[in-house]
Design a protein around this motif. Structure first.
Motif, PDB file in Angstrom:
ATOM      1  N   ARG A 253      26.943   7.112  14.912  1.00  0.00           N
ATOM      2  CA  ARG A 253      25.821   6.453  15.599  1.00  0.00           C
ATOM      3  C   ARG A 253      25.715   5.013  15.094  1.00  0.00           C
ATOM      4  N   VAL A 254      25.842   4.852  13.785  1.00  0.00           N
ATOM      5  CA  VAL A 254      25.949   3.507  13.197  1.00  0.00           C
ATOM      6  C   VAL A 254      27.032   3.581  12.113  1.00  0.00           C
ATOM      7  N   ILE A 255      27.655   2.442  11.819  1.00  0.00           N
ATOM      8  CA  ILE A 255      28.713   2.466  10.802  1.00  0.00           C
ATOM      9  C   ILE A 255      28.108   2.235   9.419  1.00  0.00           C
ATOM     10  N   ASP A 256      27.518   1.074   9.234  1.00  0.00           N
ATOM     11  CA  ASP A 256      26.845   0.784   7.966  1.00  0.00           C
ATOM     12  C   ASP A 256      25.784  -0.283   8.214  1.00  0.00           C
ATOM     13  N   ALA A 257      24.999  -0.544   7.187  1.00  0.00           N
ATOM     14  CA  ALA A 257      23.869  -1.469   7.362  1.00  0.00           C
ATOM     15  C   ALA A 257      24.346  -2.869   7.756  1.00  0.00           C
ATOM     16  N   GLY A 258      25.430  -3.316   7.166  1.00  0.00           N
ATOM     17  CA  GLY A 258      25.938  -4.664   7.457  1.00  0.00           C
ATOM     18  C   GLY A 258      26.268  -4.819   8.935  1.00  0.00           C
ATOM     19  N   MET A 259      26.992  -3.846   9.479  1.00  0.00           N
ATOM     20  CA  MET A 259      27.396  -3.930  10.887  1.00  0.00           C
ATOM     21  C   MET A 259      26.198  -3.728  11.819  1.00  0.00           C
ATOM     22  N   SER A 260      25.288  -2.855  11.416  1.00  0.00           N
ATOM     23  CA  SER A 260      24.096  -2.639  12.255  1.00  0.00           C
ATOM     24  C   SER A 260      23.280  -3.922  12.321  1.00  0.00           C
TER      25      SER A 260
ATOM     26  N   LYS B  73      15.798  -3.461  22.119  1.00  0.00           N
ATOM     27  CA  LYS B  73      15.907  -3.530  20.664  1.00  0.00           C
ATOM     28  C   LYS B  73      14.994  -2.482  20.013  1.00  0.00           C
ATOM     29  N   ARG B  74      13.777  -2.397  20.519  1.00  0.00           N
ATOM     30  CA  ARG B  74      12.822  -1.435  19.941  1.00  0.00           C
ATOM     31  C   ARG B  74      13.349  -0.008  20.098  1.00  0.00           C
ATOM     32  N   LEU B  75      13.846   0.317  21.303  1.00  0.00           N
ATOM     33  CA  LEU B  75      14.360   1.672  21.538  1.00  0.00           C
ATOM     34  C   LEU B  75      15.575   1.949  20.651  1.00  0.00           C
ATOM     35  N   ALA B  76      16.446   0.935  20.529  1.00  0.00           N
ATOM     36  CA  ALA B  76      17.664   1.113  19.728  1.00  0.00           C
ATOM     37  C   ALA B  76      17.323   1.354  18.261  1.00  0.00           C
ATOM     38  N   ILE B  77      16.405   0.561  17.741  1.00  0.00           N
ATOM     39  CA  ILE B  77      16.036   0.718  16.328  1.00  0.00           C
ATOM     40  C   ILE B  77      15.428   2.094  16.102  1.00  0.00           C
ATOM     41  N   ASN B  78      14.515   2.476  16.984  1.00  0.00           N
ATOM     42  CA  ASN B  78      13.860   3.778  16.805  1.00  0.00           C
ATOM     43  C   ASN B  78      14.841   4.936  16.952  1.00  0.00           C
ATOM     44  N   ASP B  79      15.859   4.736  17.766  1.00  0.00           N
ATOM     45  CA  ASP B  79      16.827   5.810  18.000  1.00  0.00           C
ATOM     46  C   ASP B  79      17.875   5.879  16.887  1.00  0.00           C
ATOM     47  N   LEU B  80      18.335   4.722  16.413  1.00  0.00           N
ATOM     48  CA  LEU B  80      19.532   4.719  15.566  1.00  0.00           C
ATOM     49  C   LEU B  80      19.288   4.483  14.085  1.00  0.00           C
ATOM     50  N   ILE B  81      18.133   3.979  13.749  1.00  0.00           N
ATOM     51  CA  ILE B  81      17.914   3.587  12.353  1.00  0.00           C
ATOM     52  C   ILE B  81      16.948   4.554  11.673  1.00  0.00           C
ATOM     53  N   GLU B  82      17.266   4.904  10.438  1.00  0.00           N
ATOM     54  CA  GLU B  82      16.392   5.794   9.654  1.00  0.00           C
ATOM     55  C   GLU B  82      15.005   5.155   9.513  1.00  0.00           C
ATOM     56  N   PRO B  83      13.946   5.967   9.606  1.00  0.00           N
ATOM     57  CA  PRO B  83      12.592   5.393   9.561  1.00  0.00           C
ATOM     58  C   PRO B  83      12.351   4.437   8.395  1.00  0.00           C
TER      59      PRO B  83
END
Lengths: 297, 314
Positions: free
Chosen positions: B120-127, B140-150
């Protein structure tokens, strides 16, 4: 409150990086002389900025809600004796111990011997209050012994000073006493920070075993977690902290004085403070959130 | 009356203070932010709304294989490179959502490398490279909420928190925009020898990871809903190392690409697997690669021209 964040996030957590390396249980014996001494000095800075930072944040947060909390620190490293240090450090706990332990034990009303014994008991309990480990007890006892020594030798030192024609009303004398007190308090802090008495004794021995003053110049200090730029920031903010402490010790109403300034000046200070915390603060995904040291007590 | 006056003054001063803070911290964030990759969105948002015909999405293999400048100068194709390093399929879905909202292109060209990688994501740097330049849109909001740990999300809304310790390495260049191609073309003149790329038989297939298939279906649906033509392709690349483990991984990926082709083409989506067209492209292991996986400008030019001349990009 903002000043509290400056102390905690810029100074305490930055100093902690170096301190954690020098006090690491596996490798502490590899750090000697000035490398270890700077570790001890930075721990003295760290614990003050951590605890005072937490206190300032609490005082500020309470004031937002209209609650006035007492001041807990009054420039403790400007103290000129151990007694003076404890009048300035963790004032709320010190006054609690005075009111609920020292005075019920008899305080200074039952003669010199009982007074000294009461001081020793109070400091030993203070050590135990910080944790059920011998190194905390030793830290408390050391302060107790130093306090008793001050009590016993106070008049003798004054007499000696008169005989040697030492002027006691000059800045240099106060500075000497201030530095001596800071050095003694710092050495005592080693027992507080170390994980055991053995480790504390080893670190103190290591400080004196090799006077490797060259580490101040050859860049080796910058290999222990803080690079040169980080050290520069640390020194700059320690300077700011000392300046604020000096102003606070001269003028107890520093906050009120600040609030009387023009709005533009206040804004500049706020923006600069927030900016410094956000840019120079130790936080973010690359760091572990360093808990306030005093949260464990 | 005096109380109302004071309240108004306090409110106005507070608003001005917040505005000053926002400006000040936006600028600080810009300075300390890692520039490579994150400026892609800045360039993208400079285009007039609905002015781009084609948008390229996908990973580094996309921006190393296609030159949007060449497409513009020589073929008059009005396009933009919205690919980024480590852009996973879910990220690509949100990149397309943003692209459609801001530009509504006729065609989206999706380089499908990461369809075979179950990330879903590779690492923090690439995200961060993907998210940080992105304007604060719904995508952006939907992507962050979907792909990034809270617990990490705060650093995507407020990326100064992620980059702040870059103050140590800030130079004059950080205060200015990099001299990018305005269409996001990446240029590398580094040359590294690349050994012969092994290829599996076209009949060998392996299904793509379920999670990635779900997002691929969402991409297909999103493009259909918005009447945007979706074109998929996979650019050739070699195993990371010249060893058996890396080769087996490459073969697995190629089998997945063969499966995807079979899966999407019945849905009317062209899929061009360039592993099987390398000879026609004319890629040269001595001159056309910057490393074993990415083309340099010479390989990029060959692939771009080939894609246009074959009618894969219009």
């Amino acid at each position: 409150m903002l000043y509290g964040y400056v102390l905690k996030m810029i100074i305490a957590d930055r100093a902690a990086i170096y301190v954690n390396t020098v006090f690491d249980a596996e490798t502490y014996n590899t750090y000697v002389g000035f490398t270890a001494l700077i570790g001890a000095v930075l721990f003295a800075v760290q614990i003050y900025c951590d605890f005072a930072g937490y206190t300032f944040i609490a005082i500020g947060a309470a004031r937002v809600m209209g609650i006035q909390l007492m001041n807990n620190f009054n420039a403790p490293y400007f103290a000129t004796s151990i007694k003076d240090f404890w009048d300035r450090w963790h004032i709320s706990l010190t006054s609690w111990f005075r009111d609920y332990l020292y005075i019920p034990l008899g305080g200074s009303r039952k003669g010199k011997f009982r007074k000294c014994l009461n001081i020793l008991i109070v400091f030993m309990v203070s050590g135990l209050w910080h944790g059920a480990s011998w190194h905390y007890v030793i830290w408390g006892m050391l302060h107790g012994i130093l306090r008793v020594l001050e009590e016993i030798t106070g008049k003798l030192c004054a007499r000696l000073g008169e005989l040697l024609h030492v002027r006691r009303d000059v800045f240099s004398y106060r500075l000497f006493k201030m530095l001596l007190t800071f050095l003694i308090v710092t050495l005592c802090w080693i027992f507080f920070r170390a994980e055991s008495i053995r480790q504390a004794l080893d670190i103190i021995k290591n400080i004196f075993v090799q006077p490797n003053i060259w580490v101040l110049f050859d860049g080796s200090l910058f290999t222990l977690g803080l690079i040169a730029k980080d050290f520069n920031v640390l020194i700059l903010f320690i300077g700011i902290m000392m300046a604020v402490d000096y102003l606070r010790s001269r003028n107890r109403q520093l906050t009120a004085t600040f609030c009387k300034q023009n709005v533009l000046f206040q804004w500049l200070v706020f923006i600069a403070g927030i900016w410094c915390v956000l840019v120079f603060g130790i936080y973010g995904p690359g760091y572990d959130a360093t808990q306030f040291i005093y949260f464990q007590f | 009356m005096i109380k109302i006056g004071k309240a108004v003054k306090f409110t106005v001063l507070s608003i001005v203070f917040v505005m000053v803070m926002v400006c000040f911290f936006s600028r600080t964030t810009y300075v300390v932010r890692e520039k490579f990759g994150t400026e892609m969105h800045d360039l993208f948002t400079k285009f007039e709304k609905d002015s781009l015909d084609t948008i390229f999405v996908g990973t580094s293999h996309q921006f190393c294989s296609i030159s949007t400048d060449l497409l513009d100068f020589e073929y008059g194709i009005n396009s933009f490179m919205l690919a980024s390093s480590g852009q996973t399929v879910p990220m690509t879905y949100y990149a397309i959502m943003e692209a459609i909202k801001l530009q509504h292109p006729k065609t989206i060209v999706f380089e499908a490398l990461y369809c075979a990688n179950d990330f879903r994501v590779i690492d923090a740097g690439m995200s961060h490279m993907f998210f940080d330049g992105m304007p604060y849109t719904k995508a952006k909001r939907l992507a962050i909420n979907d792909l990034i740990e809270p617990k990490e999300r705060i650093y995507y809304y407020f990326d100064l928190g992620f980059y702040h310790d870059r103050w140590i390495e800030v130079t004059e260049a950080d205060f200015k925009p990099r001299e990018y191609s305005e269409r996001g073309t990446y240029f590398s003149d580094h040359v590294m020898y690349n050994w012969e790329i092994p290829v599996v038989d076209k009949s060998e297939k392996e299904p793509m990871p379920d999670e990635m298939k779900k997002y691929l279906d969402m991409i297909i649906e999103l493009c259909k809903e918005n009447d945007v033509e979706l074109i998929m392709y996979v650019a050739p690349y070699n195993a990371l190392y010249d060893d058996d483990y890396a080769r087996q991984n490459l073969f697995y990926m190629q089998r997945v690409f063969n499966w995807i082709e079979e899966y999407v083409e019945p849905q009317g989506i062209p899929f061009h697997n360039l592993f099987y067209e390398m000879d026609e492209i004319g890629l040269d292991g001595n001159t056309d690669w910057m490393d074993s996986q990415h083309c340099n400008y010479a390989g990029q030019e060959k692939i771009t021209r080939y894609m246009v001349e074959k009618g894969y990009i219009k």
